[in-house]
Each structure stands twice: as C-alpha cells, then as structure tokens.
Write an enzyme that holds these catalytic residues in place. Sequence first.
Site, PDB file in Angstrom:
ATOM      1  N   GLY A   1       6.713   3.670   4.168  1.00  8.69           N
ATOM      2  CA  GLY A   1       7.092   4.790   5.023  1.00  8.69           C
ATOM      3  C   GLY A   1       8.588   4.760   5.248  1.00  8.69           C
ATOM      4  N   ARG A   2       9.018   5.582   6.184  1.00  9.36           N
ATOM      5  CA  ARG A   2      10.458   5.670   6.451  1.00  9.36           C
ATOM      6  C   ARG A   2      10.992   4.401   7.093  1.00  9.36           C
ATOM      7  NH1 ARG A   2       9.831  10.484  10.096  1.00  9.36           N
ATOM      8  NH2 ARG A   2       7.662  10.098   9.602  1.00  9.36           N
ATOM      9  N   PHE A   3      10.119   3.732   7.845  1.00  2.30           N
ATOM     10  CA  PHE A   3      10.597   2.636   8.684  1.00  2.30           C
ATOM     11  C   PHE A   3      10.274   1.268   8.131  1.00  2.30           C
ATOM     12  CE2 PHE A   3       6.247   3.380   9.594  1.00  2.30           C
ATOM     13  CZ  PHE A   3       5.735   2.118   9.759  1.00  2.30           C
ATOM     14  N   GLY A   4       9.345   1.217   7.230  1.00  2.00           N
ATOM     15  CA  GLY A   4       8.907  -0.096   6.794  1.00  2.00           C
ATOM     16  C   GLY A   4       7.898  -0.003   5.684  1.00  2.00           C
TER      17      GLY A   4
ATOM     18  N   ASP B   1       2.788  11.804  16.237  1.00  2.00           N
ATOM     19  CA  ASP B   1       2.899  11.969  14.779  1.00  2.00           C
ATOM     20  C   ASP B   1       1.517  12.224  14.172  1.00  2.00           C
ATOM     21  OD1 ASP B   1       4.347  12.148  12.422  1.00  2.00           O
ATOM     22  OD2 ASP B   1       4.367   9.995  12.044  1.00  2.00           O
TER      23      ASP B   1
ATOM     24  N   ASP C   1      -1.445   5.099  13.296  1.00  2.00           N
ATOM     25  CA  ASP C   1      -0.017   5.349  13.519  1.00  2.00           C
ATOM     26  C   ASP C   1       0.323   5.972  14.869  1.00  2.00           C
ATOM     27  OD1 ASP C   1       2.028   4.517  11.980  1.00  2.00           O
ATOM     28  OD2 ASP C   1       2.438   6.425  11.013  1.00  2.00           O
TER      29      ASP C   1
ATOM     30  N   ILE D   1       0.848  -1.198   0.000  1.00  2.00           N
ATOM     31  CA  ILE D   1       0.000   0.000   0.000  1.00  2.00           C
ATOM     32  C   ILE D   1       0.878   1.242   0.000  1.00  2.00           C
ATOM     33  CG2 ILE D   1      -1.764   1.321   1.217  1.00  2.00           C
ATOM     34  CD1 ILE D   1      -2.644  -1.226   2.586  1.00  2.00           C
TER      35      ILE D   1
END
Length: 323
Positions: A44-47, A157, A174, A41
């Site tokens: 993001g920055r982390f995963g 966030d 999130d 989908i």
Amino acid sequence: GPGRDNSVDLPSHDDRWPRQNSLSMKEWDIPYDELKLYEVIGAGRFGTVYRGSWHGAVAVKVLHVHALNDHCAPLDTFKHEVATFRKTRHENLVLFMGACMKPPRLAIVTSLCKGMTLYTHIHLRKDKFTANKSVLVAQQISQGMGYLHARGIIHKDLKTKNIFLENGKVVITDFGLFSVTKLCFGNNARGDSLGIPSGWLCYLAPELVRALRPHASLHLPFSKQTDVYAFGTVWYELLCGEYPFKGQPAEAIIWQVGKGAKQSLANMQASRDIKDILMLCWSYRESERPDFPHLLSTLEKLPRKRLARSPSHPVHLSRSADS
Ligand code: ATP
C-alpha cells in the site's frame, strides 16, 4: 499445550503479560522476532502487507518508518490507533491480533483474510452480483460499520479494496488506522499533486472533497457520515460493477461532487428503493445521510422480488435472457 505453534519457539507468556486483566498496551505488543514473514501480499501507500505466521496464519502490515515526516507524532498516533483497533470484536471485522510497537519496527498483525476483496470480484474478475447477493453483502457491511460507529470508531477508508468476501461472509479491514498509515507515513508516495490516489476520490463526501488541499489530508473532516457516503459508493459498485464518475479526471469529479452533483442513476436497472438508498447515502448535507442501523433496517425491508433485474439475475418469468 493448546495454541502452541510448532514453527515458532515462544517464550513463556506469563513473563511478559503478568496481569490478564490489565488494559496496558503490553498485552497487544508482539515482539517482532516472534513473527514469521513469508511472501508479500501487497504494497500500500504506507507499507507492505506480508503473509505471515504467529500462532497460525496472519497478515502483517509493516509500516515504512523511514518515510516518517515531522508533521505528526507517528509513534503516539500509531499507539493511539492500535488502542482503538484492539477494542473491536465483530464477525464482520478483521481480527486484530496485536502490533509491534518498537521503532523502527512498527507492524500490525491481523488474521489472514481468505477469499478475495470486493474490488477484485467487481473490478478485476468482473463478477456480477445479483441484487439479492448485493443486499446480503450490504447488510453485513452495515452491521460491521454500525458496530464500529457504536464504539466511536470512524473507518475513514471504507472501500471495496478493504472489504473481503469469505464464502459469502463480509470481512472489513483497514479501519481506524487511516491517520498514521495513510498520512504520516507515505502521503506523497503516489497520487497527484493533491495526494489523491486513484480510486479514492469517489468515496469522498462533498465536505471532504471541499477540504482537499495539497499535503493537508491529515485535517480532513472525517465523520460517521463520511463513512456512510463511502458506503453509498460501495453499494453503487456492487449494483453497477463500476465506480461512479467512471473515466472522469480527478478535477471533474472534485468540481461536481464539491457542488453537490451525483453520479446519474438514469441508466441503472434497479428499483426505486435501491436507488433511494444510494441517493440518501450520497446526500450533500451530512445530516441527511442515514446511519448504519437505519440502513440495515432499510436493506432488510427491501422486497426481494422487486430487486434489480440484470442479465445475471434473470427473473423466473422470463426466458428471454437465456436464448
Ligand atoms: P492503500 O494503501 O491505498 O489503502 P491497499 O488497500 O491496496 O492500498 P493495503 O491495505 O496495504 O493497501 O493492502 C495491501 C494488500 O494486502 C491488498 O491487496 C490487501 O487486499 C491485502 N491485505 C490487507 N490486509 C489483509 C488481510 N488481513 N488478509 C489478507 N490480505 C490482506
């Protein structure tokens, strides 16, 4: 039996979760093999977030474990944040279903949000929100956030990218996972030298902006009041259709916000009441920002007739907008 998923061959739950009342993490541990992952989908920055299936449609955030660094104890942090996440049950919060907690497979499973994010509505599709609709959305955000805060959870966030709109219903995603997902795993993946991804800065309260240091975001002083500041920015986006400090470079925003300057509301078509909410949420001193229950009651008291007038929200008296 009920709840059986035809597409997955499940082992008996009784074997793995013997005590229904147990608060152990086991209850929320989903074996990675039980998950079906379909298309990506988003990343993001982390995963990476996948559309998946586990007893029905789910969203699965798979964390990039290879990006682990030595500055934090990721697994403990992850487990702690999952423990927080599982305490949440509210209409306006995404449903947490469980997590895979055996490295190197770390993943978070939530219900799949239908509809689009506020970010997509506002910034990509350029949908206009009437003042009345903005108030309804803001009320639901305040309800969800008020609940989180009452449970002692700071979102850290809150932004339009993390707020879905499903047939008029707000779903916040999130929350509470910021430390592990954003900071331990992929801090330097994107963004500039301070590790600031674009579109993040305008949600940061002055005390956060002033604490920004290269590679040290883990120690930022997030609080309930910094969530309220971020809510102010969401409120501005809903009403104006753009980010505050639009088009300005990061350095300029940091300089202004850090010394207490705010986005000017001079050109904004809105009532005094609506602008007051913004100014209070964006207060330089955190003690002057309202809490979410207070915001909710303020929003509920807004006189509908005197709300902002935009071309998309013509006042019944005036026909000039149509011709
Ligand atoms: P960042 O890592 O900077 O916060 P992001 O918020 O875009 O960026 P993710 O939170 O990883 O990144 O989300 C990636 C994508 O997956 C986004 O497009 C988001 O809208 C989508 N997404 C996240 N959670 C869900 C969910 N529960 N249901 C449907 N889509 C989701």
